[in-house]
Design a protein around this motif. Structure first.
Motif, PDB file in Angstrom:
ATOM      1  N   ARG A  94       0.513   3.941  -7.850  1.00 12.52           N
ATOM      2  CA  ARG A  94       0.410   2.565  -8.354  1.00 12.52           C
ATOM      3  C   ARG A  94      -0.203   1.637  -7.320  1.00 12.52           C
ATOM      4  O   ARG A  94      -0.824   0.629  -7.658  1.00 12.52           O
ATOM      5  CB  ARG A  94       1.817   2.064  -8.744  1.00 12.52           C
ATOM      6  CG  ARG A  94       1.837   0.648  -9.326  1.00 12.52           C
ATOM      7  CD  ARG A  94       3.234   0.283  -9.795  1.00 12.52           C
ATOM      8  NE  ARG A  94       4.171   0.233  -8.690  1.00 12.52           N
ATOM      9  CZ  ARG A  94       4.353  -0.838  -7.904  1.00 12.52           C
ATOM     10  NH1 ARG A  94       3.639  -1.940  -8.103  1.00 12.52           N
ATOM     11  NH2 ARG A  94       5.247  -0.814  -6.926  1.00 12.52           N
ATOM     12  N   LYS A  95      -0.035   1.985  -6.062  1.00  2.65           N
ATOM     13  CA  LYS A  95      -0.557   1.174  -4.969  1.00  2.65           C
ATOM     14  C   LYS A  95      -1.710   1.908  -4.283  1.00  2.65           C
ATOM     15  O   LYS A  95      -1.709   3.136  -4.199  1.00  2.65           O
ATOM     16  CB  LYS A  95       0.546   0.898  -3.945  1.00  2.65           C
ATOM     17  CG  LYS A  95       1.735   0.133  -4.500  1.00  2.65           C
ATOM     18  CD  LYS A  95       2.800  -0.037  -3.427  1.00  2.65           C
ATOM     19  CE  LYS A  95       4.030  -0.762  -3.962  1.00  2.65           C
ATOM     20  NZ  LYS A  95       5.062  -0.906  -2.915  1.00  2.65           N
ATOM     21  N   PRO A  96      -2.679   1.170  -3.758  1.00  7.36           N
ATOM     22  CA  PRO A  96      -3.813   1.827  -3.106  1.00  7.36           C
ATOM     23  C   PRO A  96      -3.443   2.421  -1.752  1.00  7.36           C
ATOM     24  O   PRO A  96      -2.503   1.972  -1.098  1.00  7.36           O
ATOM     25  CB  PRO A  96      -4.821   0.685  -2.940  1.00  7.36           C
ATOM     26  CG  PRO A  96      -3.978  -0.543  -2.862  1.00  7.36           C
ATOM     27  CD  PRO A  96      -2.810  -0.295  -3.795  1.00  7.36           C
ATOM     28  N   PHE A 146       0.835  -1.204   0.000  1.00  7.86           N
ATOM     29  CA  PHE A 146       0.000   0.000   0.000  1.00  7.86           C
ATOM     30  C   PHE A 146       0.868   1.251   0.000  1.00  7.86           C
ATOM     31  O   PHE A 146       1.992   1.254   0.524  1.00  7.86           O
ATOM     32  CB  PHE A 146      -0.915   0.025   1.232  1.00  7.86           C
ATOM     33  CG  PHE A 146      -1.857  -1.147   1.303  1.00  7.86           C
ATOM     34  CD1 PHE A 146      -2.878  -1.285   0.382  1.00  7.86           C
ATOM     35  CD2 PHE A 146      -1.716  -2.115   2.288  1.00  7.86           C
ATOM     36  CE1 PHE A 146      -3.748  -2.367   0.433  1.00  7.86           C
ATOM     37  CE2 PHE A 146      -2.576  -3.199   2.352  1.00  7.86           C
ATOM     38  CZ  PHE A 146      -3.596  -3.325   1.421  1.00  7.86           C
ATOM     39  N   SER A 147       0.334   2.318  -0.573  1.00  6.05           N
ATOM     40  CA  SER A 147       1.056   3.589  -0.551  1.00  6.05           C
ATOM     41  C   SER A 147       0.909   4.271   0.802  1.00  6.05           C
ATOM     42  O   SER A 147       1.665   5.184   1.133  1.00  6.05           O
ATOM     43  CB  SER A 147       0.539   4.516  -1.651  1.00  6.05           C
ATOM     44  OG  SER A 147      -0.832   4.827  -1.465  1.00  6.05           O
ATOM     45  N   GLY A 148      -0.050   3.807   1.606  1.00  2.26           N
ATOM     46  CA  GLY A 148      -0.221   4.340   2.950  1.00  2.26           C
ATOM     47  C   GLY A 148      -1.395   3.686   3.635  1.00  2.26           C
ATOM     48  O   GLY A 148      -2.336   3.208   2.972  1.00  2.26           O
ATOM     49  N   TYR A 149      -1.338   3.615   4.961  1.00  4.61           N
ATOM     50  CA  TYR A 149      -2.464   3.119   5.756  1.00  4.61           C
ATOM     51  C   TYR A 149      -2.661   4.075   6.920  1.00  4.61           C
ATOM     52  O   TYR A 149      -1.793   4.206   7.782  1.00  4.61           O
ATOM     53  CB  TYR A 149      -2.206   1.699   6.269  1.00  4.61           C
ATOM     54  CG  TYR A 149      -3.321   1.159   7.150  1.00  4.61           C
ATOM     55  CD1 TYR A 149      -4.657   1.378   6.825  1.00  4.61           C
ATOM     56  CD2 TYR A 149      -3.041   0.434   8.308  1.00  4.61           C
ATOM     57  CE1 TYR A 149      -5.685   0.883   7.621  1.00  4.61           C
ATOM     58  CE2 TYR A 149      -4.062  -0.070   9.101  1.00  4.61           C
ATOM     59  CZ  TYR A 149      -5.382   0.166   8.763  1.00  4.61           C
ATOM     60  OH  TYR A 149      -6.391  -0.315   9.548  1.00  4.61           O
ATOM     61  N   THR A 150      -3.781   4.776   6.921  1.00  2.00           N
ATOM     62  CA  THR A 150      -4.081   5.734   7.977  1.00  2.00           C
ATOM     63  C   THR A 150      -5.317   5.278   8.740  1.00  2.00           C
ATOM     64  O   THR A 150      -6.178   4.564   8.212  1.00  2.00           O
ATOM     65  CB  THR A 150      -4.305   7.144   7.409  1.00  2.00           C
ATOM     66  OG1 THR A 150      -5.377   7.104   6.452  1.00  2.00           O
ATOM     67  CG2 THR A 150      -3.050   7.670   6.733  1.00  2.00           C
TER      68      THR A 150
END
Length: 212
Positions: free
Chosen positions: A170-172, A31-35
């Protein structure tokens, strides 16, 4: 491991530590990030975590969120097929019925009893199976209330709504919104469903307003 018609988890501190590291690695890789929201929880109350279910990742994401934010002893109720196909789930606190019928009832009762221990968190997916992330409302199966009624009802209910978007990456990017819900003295399935969906709808509207 079987126990009176159930598959139980196989936890150990070493395995838990490894999967905590490995889950974090997978999230950073894929993932490009997880918040997520930062909320405080009481030490003397267990947590019933109710969440939407739209992907293979859901249990892992909330396992990680619990490790970082809620910090309870993690348990997740899964279906028999998922437990048997995804071997790693039992090391993350998963439990399931061994078959349908009476075993399912016993498993729901066991989940409710877990909530009598203030150190525990029990994750349920009220939909009972995977649905698209684009649904406008989350359905609740009646097993949710069987869990609630099997407990002494001395726990905190937390709603979790998770959504994913790619935007320009490119990543969710994943976001989990949390809400502590103060239950009324009498909790019905319809009330629980209604209150959860208020949180879900609010989160969905906020998600669609994001511009990158």
């Amino acid at each position: 491991m079987h126990f009176r018609g159930m598959h139980l988890s196989r936890k150990s501190p070493i395995i838990q530590q490894f999967f905590s590291w490995y889950t974090g690695y997978l999230i950073r890789r894929d993932f490009s990030g997880y918040t997520y929201d930062e909320i405080s929880v009481a030490e003397d109350e267990a947590i019933l975590l109710l969440a939407n279910h739209f992907s293979w990742w859901d249990g892992l994401l909330l396992f990680q969120l619990n490790r970082l934010v809620l910090k309870k002893n993690f348990h997740i109720l899964v279906g028999q097929t998922d437990f048997e196909k995804r071997w790693f789930l039992k090391y993350l606190g998963a439990f399931s019925p061994s078959s349908t019928g009476k075993d399912t009832v016993a498993t729901l009762r066991y989940a409710g009893q877990l909530l009598d221990n203030p150190e525990n968190l029990v994750l349920l997916f009220p939909q009972g199976k995977l649905y698209s992330a684009h649904v406008t409302a989350v359905n609740f199966e009646k097993g949710v209330m069987q869990v609630v009624n099997a407990s002494q009802k001395n726990f905190k209910i937390i709603f979790a709504a998770t959504f994913a978007d790619y935007f320009a990456s490119r990543k969710p990017r994943i976001k989990t919104a949390l809400q502590c819900w103060e239950a009324e003295e009498y909790v019905s399935l319809q009330l629980l469903k209604s209150e959860y969906n208020k949180h879900y709808t609010k989160t969905l509207k906020e998600q669609t307003k994001i511009i990158v």
